[in-house]
Design an enzyme around this catalytic site. Sequence first.
Site, PDB file in Angstrom:
ATOM      1  N   ASP A 149       0.830  -1.212   0.000  1.00 56.29           N
ATOM      2  CA  ASP A 149       0.000   0.000   0.000  1.00 56.29           C
ATOM      3  C   ASP A 149       0.870   1.271   0.000  1.00 56.29           C
ATOM      4  O   ASP A 149       2.101   1.197   0.008  1.00 56.29           O
ATOM      5  CB  ASP A 149      -0.906  -0.075   1.241  1.00 56.29           C
ATOM      6  CG  ASP A 149      -2.253   0.581   1.033  1.00 56.29           C
ATOM      7  OD1 ASP A 149      -2.401   1.350   0.070  1.00 56.29           O
ATOM      8  OD2 ASP A 149      -3.145   0.336   1.857  1.00 56.29           O
ATOM      9  N   ASP A 204     -10.161   3.707  -3.039  1.00 56.00           N
ATOM     10  CA  ASP A 204     -10.878   2.507  -2.592  1.00 56.00           C
ATOM     11  C   ASP A 204     -12.310   2.420  -3.129  1.00 56.00           C
ATOM     12  O   ASP A 204     -13.032   3.405  -3.199  1.00 56.00           O
ATOM     13  CB  ASP A 204     -10.925   2.472  -1.062  1.00 56.00           C
ATOM     14  CG  ASP A 204      -9.545   2.227  -0.481  1.00 56.00           C
ATOM     15  OD1 ASP A 204      -8.583   2.112  -1.269  1.00 56.00           O
ATOM     16  OD2 ASP A 204      -9.441   2.151   0.747  1.00 56.00           O
TER      17      ASP A 204
HETATM   18  C1  GLA Z   1      -5.879   1.479   1.630  1.00 60.81           C
HETATM   19  C2  GLA Z   1      -6.064   0.478   0.485  1.00 60.81           C
HETATM   20  C3  GLA Z   1      -7.203  -0.478   0.839  1.00 60.81           C
HETATM   21  C4  GLA Z   1      -6.894  -1.186   2.157  1.00 60.81           C
HETATM   22  C5  GLA Z   1      -6.630  -0.183   3.250  1.00 60.81           C
HETATM   23  C6  GLA Z   1      -6.100  -0.829   4.523  1.00 60.81           C
HETATM   24  O1  GLA Z   1      -6.952   2.324   1.735  1.00 60.81           O
HETATM   25  O2  GLA Z   1      -6.326   1.128  -0.721  1.00 60.81           O
HETATM   26  O3  GLA Z   1      -7.426  -1.411  -0.202  1.00 60.81           O
HETATM   27  O4  GLA Z   1      -5.774  -2.012   1.951  1.00 60.81           O
HETATM   28  O5  GLA Z   1      -5.675   0.783   2.854  1.00 60.81           O
HETATM   29  O6  GLA Z   1      -5.830   0.095   5.542  1.00 60.81           O
END
Ligand code: GLA
Length: 402
Positions: A149, A204
């Site tokens: 990430d 997301d």
């Molecule tokens: C980010 C990523 C998500 C998830 C969260 C976890 O937002 O894009 O897919 O992995 O972190 O904290």
Amino acid sequence: MKRLLILSLMVFAISLVNGQKSENLALTPPMGWNSWNTFGCDINEELIKGIADAMVERGLRDAGYEYLVLDDGWMAMERDENGRLYGDTIKFPNGMKALGDYIHSKGLKFGIYNCAGFKTCAGYPGSRGYEYIDAQTYADWGVDFLKYDWCNTEKLNAEGAYLTMRDALYATGRPIVFSICEWGDSNPWKWGKEIGHLWRVSGDIINCWNCEVGHGSWSSWGIWKIINMRTDIRKYAGPGHWNDLDMMEVGNDLTDAENRSHFAMWSILASPLIMGNDIRSATPKTIETLSNEGVVAVNQDSLGIQGFRFSDEYGIETWIKPLINGDWAIVFVNMNDKEVKLYFDWLKHDIGDDVSQKFAKLKYNTYQIQDLFNNKDLGDTSTPLNARIGQHDVLMIRLNKQ
Ligand code: GLA
């Protein structure tokens, strides 16, 4: 002689440092399950074992879903005295290696999450400055997939940071799929091919048809927002390197019609198919959608060509994807809030793709039409196609070359 030996040792050492990504992995879009969409950081050994069991018992493993990925929240809040990560001892009392062994014993593969920054998005220890230690720890646990990430990475250069982790993974000698989760901020499709096997193209996902939900400095995106966010990057996808539209929301409070459309779109766009629902309690209809053999085959087609929007008329979006042996996949999605009639005269449309240089030539070739979700034969392309499609539902067909 001695000099030669030293020289070859140096060359060997340099080749270890300047790695490459694991070859021959993800030749079709990776399929699996990820904990984040449904469980956030609330994950533990019992849950993950239950998911592994359900993947097998509900036929999802046999449908192609392979990677079981633990997202954020699996770690202890600090590293051990050797700087190594370890699993939260309350959530995972038997440790991560034992969990990986269980996952492997089910014929599945083990995926894990961390972040290029000094902390993960949820505030757990990130890999910045610990890349080689962490990569070796994962390899020791039998990890097969790393989602990496991009939170808390102030001033880091994305390409460089992902390259460092790629090299660290390569140095372990274990084949590990490397999933770049950088949200598309610095065009990972332009540099990701040599570094990872898939890269997120957006922020997301959230479980709605076409909404944007703001959280101050960032937003979550509904299914059609993500689809429409990048319209010009399909040429960057192919075997071993995929545009990742994020974990699916199929089964997470969408209608059955929307579940089908969402799944059809991820499939035709050659996105990784990573489930994000609770598959232990999912309805039989949801499991049926997720394991539809014909739809999965479109996604897993060995040519690895990402589909594209062919037309958008009267609220019916038509998307097409060239397949192996001259076949085609076509998705008709009804964006309207009511049922519509579809009339599609094959002889009046040039089904073809300038990017991959594939052309159906429907004036000269007749294709047999297979309705994938209803598993029905719909005749052939010598006569126009007539169908009714419900609100937000989809007709997904495969044109089989005669
Ligand atoms: C980010 C990523 C998500 C998830 C969260 C976890 O937002 O894009 O897919 O992995 O972190 O904290």
